[in-house]
Scaffold this motif. Sequence first.
Motif, short mmCIF file in Angstrom:
data_model
loop_
_atom_site.label_atom_id
_atom_site.label_comp_id
_atom_site.label_asym_id
_atom_site.label_seq_id
_atom_site.Cartn_x
_atom_site.Cartn_y
_atom_site.Cartn_z
N SER A 14 -5.04 10.49 5.25
CA SER A 14 -3.65 9.93 5.16
C SER A 14 -3.86 9.38 6.28
CB SER A 14 -2.94 11.17 5.44
OG SER A 14 -2.58 11.56 6.54
N SER A 15 -4.51 9.21 7.16
CA SER A 15 -4.89 8.17 8.24
C SER A 15 -5.60 6.54 7.51
CB SER A 15 -5.70 8.88 9.18
OG SER A 15 -7.46 9.19 8.54
N GLY A 17 -6.66 3.93 5.72
CA GLY A 17 -5.53 3.26 6.19
C GLY A 17 -4.63 2.66 6.52
N ALA A 18 -4.54 4.03 7.33
CA ALA A 18 -2.62 3.90 8.20
C ALA A 18 -2.96 2.99 9.54
CB ALA A 18 -3.02 5.26 8.70
N THR A 349 0.41 9.68 -2.22
CA THR A 349 -0.30 8.75 -1.00
C THR A 349 0.28 7.14 -0.98
OG1 THR A 349 -2.09 10.23 -1.47
CG2 THR A 349 -1.92 8.26 -0.10
N LYS A 353 2.59 6.21 1.88
CA LYS A 353 2.18 4.85 3.13
C LYS A 353 2.87 2.83 2.34
CE LYS A 353 -1.58 1.09 2.68
NZ LYS A 353 -2.57 0.89 1.60
N GLN A 354 3.99 3.16 1.59
CA GLN A 354 4.17 1.78 1.26
C GLN A 354 5.95 2.42 2.47
OE1 GLN A 354 6.15 1.93 -2.33
NE2 GLN A 354 8.34 1.03 -2.11
N ARG A 356 5.68 4.18 4.78
CA ARG A 356 5.51 3.84 6.08
C ARG A 356 5.88 2.71 6.72
NH1 ARG A 356 1.31 7.15 8.87
NH2 ARG A 356 0.64 5.56 9.83
N GLU A 357 4.96 1.69 5.63
CA GLU A 357 5.14 0.50 6.35
C GLU A 357 6.43 -0.29 6.35
OE1 GLU A 357 3.06 -1.48 2.88
OE2 GLU A 357 0.32 -0.79 3.96
#
Length: 633
Positions: A14-15, A17-18, A349, A353-354, A356-357
């Motif tokens: 998960s990290s 690309g974060a 995933t 990610k979406q 989070r942003e």
Amino acid sequence: MEDFWREIESAKESSMGALEEPTPAEAKPVDEGELEAEWLEDVGLSALISGDEEEDGKALLSTLTRTQAAAVKKRYNTYTQTMRKKNKHPVRDVRDIFGVSESPPGDTCDSHPSQLDDTHEEKELPGIIKTGGSLPDDASLNSTTLSDGSLDEEEGFAVPRSGSVSILETIPDTPVHSNGSADPGQSVQNAVSDDDYLEKNISSETEELSYEVSYSEMVTEAPKRNKLKKSDFKKEDYVLPKFIVQKTRFGLTEAGDLSAEDMKKIRHLSLIELTAFFDAFRIQLKRNKTEKVKGRDSGIFGVPLTVLLDSDRKKDPGVKVPLVLQKFFEKVEESGLESEGIFRLSGCTAKVKQYREELDAKFNADKFKWDKMCHREAAVMLKAFFRELPTSLFPVEYIPAFISLMERGPHIKVQFQALHLMVMALPDANRDTAQALMTFFNKVIANESKNRMSIWNISTIMAPNLFFSRSKHSDCEELVLANTAAHIIRLMLKYQEILWKVPAFLITQVRRMNEATMLLKKQLPSVKKLLRRKTIERGSDVPEGVIRVHAPLLSKVSMAIQLNSQTTAKDILAKFHCENSHGSSEYIKIQNQRLYEIGGNIGQHCLDPDAYILDIYHANPQAEWVIKPQPSV
């Protein structure tokens, strides 16, 4: 530990690309002097390093128990010796600071080399003279007497001698029992029996806990012959006992019931007490400096808790737990409490990610659409939220000490006491967030039959998220750290109801600190004047033991109440309830009201409904009494 390793792999995936992984500022070799300097600052004794005259530091030192005093003395001696070796700026001799009289002719320091060993250290504390004899089981906090002072004729507050004084000026020497009463004798007369404060029909698996006496003193005084077996953490046969806390006549106090200023003093005292506690086992509490990582200034992930709360308080001034975290709790509770493996699943995933942003960009502007997020993504992001904090929610630098403690095999009660002190030493934001988190996880565990998330599963999965270090460790070291962290989380979950209560002996010390500070600032009258004032009051037909309670938000705004030995806070609230229950709106108002003790030797104290007010009145005769709403968490 399959859940643990699965969680580690999930975190790594998960990290990618974060956010860029923050790195600790400069990793330097551990310097003993710097480590002790950091400790002295953390416990509110930076004046010992700077040499500044500071009332709070003097007041703090004046309240220390024997074991706490020894812990401070040991760290200060280590600091001064290290600084001398490094030829840094001139360091004051320990005797100059600690107020020890000069040695007689011919008796030099060289003839008595200092001992920094756990058992042979003999240098005195700042301005404190040790009293002889061992401490009794109910040891009074007043086990030390300060130099540069003497008792007045009433044996009350010490009167400073003229001339120069050491870093500690004279402080109150009024005897204070470990449960906070102003007179040891009084506490015996008012002591409650076992039947008064223990639950009936306690099973053999249930044990008593006392919050009245310093934990480090109890450990030090415990019989040395009792050798305990090593703790066994096997899943199938490991059972945690049930603890019942002995209720004192002062009642039990939540961390949120005290003023922010008094809780700051509780944190300082808790860290000193925790250090003294581990010293009793000859375990060094902190072996590395705290990892300091600069977090982000905005957004949600990777932002310090204090920064998030500062932003949230613009919307809700009373908030204690980040609003985004509360939303994660709500999303899981809405539809995920019965979802099987809710905290094992990694979610989608791309969606995570979406979200989070979007959260980073839109949450603070209240533009994030929560209805599109499902409970699985909320659970994943809840874990990521804690894992990406600049520093872990709980101090990972203490884990090695807990590992050593459990290797010694002490009883679970001893482990709980160490954990209790660690929780009390946490910053307010960390402690309040941890309490909310454990409350939430216990709701998850309550649905174990459907979601398959036991206390064991939750603690194992959350260990790498709540206790993390950016230092490199081998797989073996990682496993030991994870096992210990998981055990600590299990203790938190099991003892959720009693873990957040402030030990009574620490509250007693805070009262003493406040009295000492007032005396140093010349704000506290002498005992003689207090007695004279009470005599005048009695001569003015004001009976002894009468308090005036104010309730500014109710129609009956003030009432004089005669106290007796059985008057409790809920009795006083009931009197106001009778006077203010004429209308439905008044009835609703009184439901959330609590009695507060304000001023005198405490900042603000929201009282336990079962607290006996006469005892608190005797311990704090200068207090004002106010009924007002209890703030929500």
